[in-house]
Motif scaffolding. Structure first.
Motif, PDB file in Angstrom:
ATOM      1  N   ARG A  27       0.852  -1.181   0.000  1.00  0.00           N
ATOM      2  CA  ARG A  27       0.000   0.000   0.000  1.00  0.00           C
ATOM      3  C   ARG A  27       0.895   1.241   0.000  1.00  0.00           C
ATOM      4  O   ARG A  27       2.013   1.221   0.511  1.00  0.00           O
ATOM      5  CB  ARG A  27      -0.910   0.032   1.244  1.00  0.00           C
ATOM      6  N   LYS A  69      -1.065  -4.404   3.508  1.00  0.00           N
ATOM      7  CA  LYS A  69      -2.106  -5.224   4.101  1.00  0.00           C
ATOM      8  C   LYS A  69      -1.570  -6.640   4.150  1.00  0.00           C
ATOM      9  O   LYS A  69      -1.287  -7.262   3.118  1.00  0.00           O
ATOM     10  CB  LYS A  69      -3.402  -5.183   3.291  1.00  0.00           C
ATOM     11  N   ILE A  74      -4.197  -4.465   8.410  1.00  0.00           N
ATOM     12  CA  ILE A  74      -3.784  -3.265   7.689  1.00  0.00           C
ATOM     13  C   ILE A  74      -2.719  -2.565   8.533  1.00  0.00           C
ATOM     14  O   ILE A  74      -2.994  -2.139   9.660  1.00  0.00           O
ATOM     15  CB  ILE A  74      -4.970  -2.334   7.437  1.00  0.00           C
ATOM     16  N   GLU A 131     -11.385  -1.768   4.655  1.00  0.00           N
ATOM     17  CA  GLU A 131     -10.298  -0.836   4.368  1.00  0.00           C
ATOM     18  C   GLU A 131     -10.778   0.446   3.713  1.00  0.00           C
ATOM     19  O   GLU A 131     -10.267   1.534   4.013  1.00  0.00           O
ATOM     20  CB  GLU A 131      -9.275  -1.536   3.472  1.00  0.00           C
ATOM     21  N   GLN A 136     -13.599  -0.352  10.864  1.00  0.00           N
ATOM     22  CA  GLN A 136     -12.477  -1.198  11.259  1.00  0.00           C
ATOM     23  C   GLN A 136     -12.107  -0.865  12.698  1.00  0.00           C
ATOM     24  O   GLN A 136     -12.400   0.230  13.193  1.00  0.00           O
ATOM     25  CB  GLN A 136     -11.266  -1.003  10.342  1.00  0.00           C
TER      26      GLN A 136
END
Length: 248
Positions: A27, A69, A74, A131, A136
Motif C-alpha cells: 500500500r 495489508k 492493515i 479498508e 475497522q
C-alpha cells in the motif's frame, strides 16, 4: 536505564514496521487531518502526593501512512503533533478524609498545576476490518515525546501559611518547584474504531494511555523527588482525508 531501553525498543519497532511490506499486499496511502480530545492526567510522585485526575485538553494535526495489508491486518504508521494541557490536581485531606481548612483563608485548601506541552507520538498502527468503506478496529502503540512550553499554578492559600498540621499527606516541596526537565518522553498505546468513506475520509475514535518514562523533576540522590512521571488517559477524535491512495 531499564526505562530508557524500553523507549529505544519502541522506537526500533516503529522503524521495523515498513520492512514487513515486502511480505503482504503493498500500500502507498497517505492521509492527513486533525485531532482533538480530553486528557485525564496525574504525576507519579515519590514521595507520594495524593491526587485526583487533572482534566485538560489536546489537539493538533495527524498523519498516517499505510504501507501494507498483511492477510487481514492493515499496517500503518500514524503520527501526531499536538498542543496539550496536562498536569496534576491535589487531593488535600485530613486523617478523616475531610477537606483541610486553611487558617488564613478559612476555606478548604486546593492546588493544581497546569503544564503545556507540544506532544509528538509516533505509532505502529494495526487495523482489522473494512479498508475503503465501513468500519475497522485498530490498536496502536509507540513512543511519544513532549516539549515543555509553559506552566502555571492555581492555589487558594498563601505558601507561607500552608496547613500542614491537619494534612494526612504533608509533602509540599512541589509548590515551589518549576519543571526542571523540559523534555518528556514515554510510551503510548490505544484502542479505537474507524469509519472510512471514499469521499468523506476517515473518522476515528480512540481511548489511549500514556506512561511517562522521564521525570519532570531531577531525580538524583540529592534531589527531593526520586520519581515524578506523567500518566495520561486520553479520549480522542481524529479526522483524516486521503492525499495519496493506492489503486486496487
Amino acid at each position: 536505564m531499564q526505562m530508557y531501553r524500553l523507549f529505544v525498543s519502541a522506537v526500533a519497532v516503529m522503524f521495523m514496521l515498513p520492512a514487513f511490506a515486502q511480505i503482504g499486499q503493498h500500500r502507498n496511502d497517505l492521509s492527513v487531518g486533525v485531532n482533538g480530545g480530553y486528557i485525564l492526567s496525574n504525576v507519579g510522585f515519590t514521595p507520594k502526593v495524593n491526587q485526583i485526575f487533572y482534566g485538560g485538553y489536546t489537539g493538533g494535526i495527524s498523519f498516517r501512512y499505510v504501507c501494507e495489508k498483511y492477510f487481514n491486518t492493515i499496517c500503518s504508521v500514524q503520527a501526531e503533533v499536538n498542543y496539550a494541557k496536562i498536569g496534576w490536581k491535589e487531593d488535600i485531606l485530613d486523617i478523616n478524609d475531610a477537606p483541610v481548612i486553611n487558617p488564613v483563608t478559612g476555606v478548604a485548601e486546593e492546588y493544581s498545576r497546569t503544564i503545556s506541552y507540544i506532544q509528538i507520538p509516533v505509532f505502529a498502527h494495526l487495523a482489522w476490518g473494512r479498508e475503503d468503506k465501513g468500519f475497522q478496529f485498530f490498536f496502536q502503540a509507540g513512543p511519544q515525546i513532549g516539549i515543555y512550553m509553559s506552566e502555571s499554578a492555581e492555589m487558594n492559600f498563601p505558601l507561607d501559611n500552608i496547613n500542614t498540621d491537619d494534612r494526612v499527606n504533608e509533602i509540599t516541596a512541589q509548590y515551589a518547584m518549576d519543571v526542571e526537565n523540559k523534555l518528556d518522553y514515554g510510551i503510548a498505546a490505544g484502542l479505537g474504531a474507524e469509519y472510512s468513506h471514499p469521499k468523506m475520509g476517515h473518522f476515528q475514535v480512540e481511548g489511549r494511555y500514556y506512561y511517562g518514562l522521564g521525570n519532570i523533576y531531577k531525580d538524583s540522590k540529592k534531589d527531593y523527588f526520586s520519581k515524578s512521571n506523567f500518566g495520561n488517559i486520553v479520549i480522542k477524535l481524529t479526522y483524516l482525508f486521503d492525499i495519496i491512495k493506492t489503486k486496487k
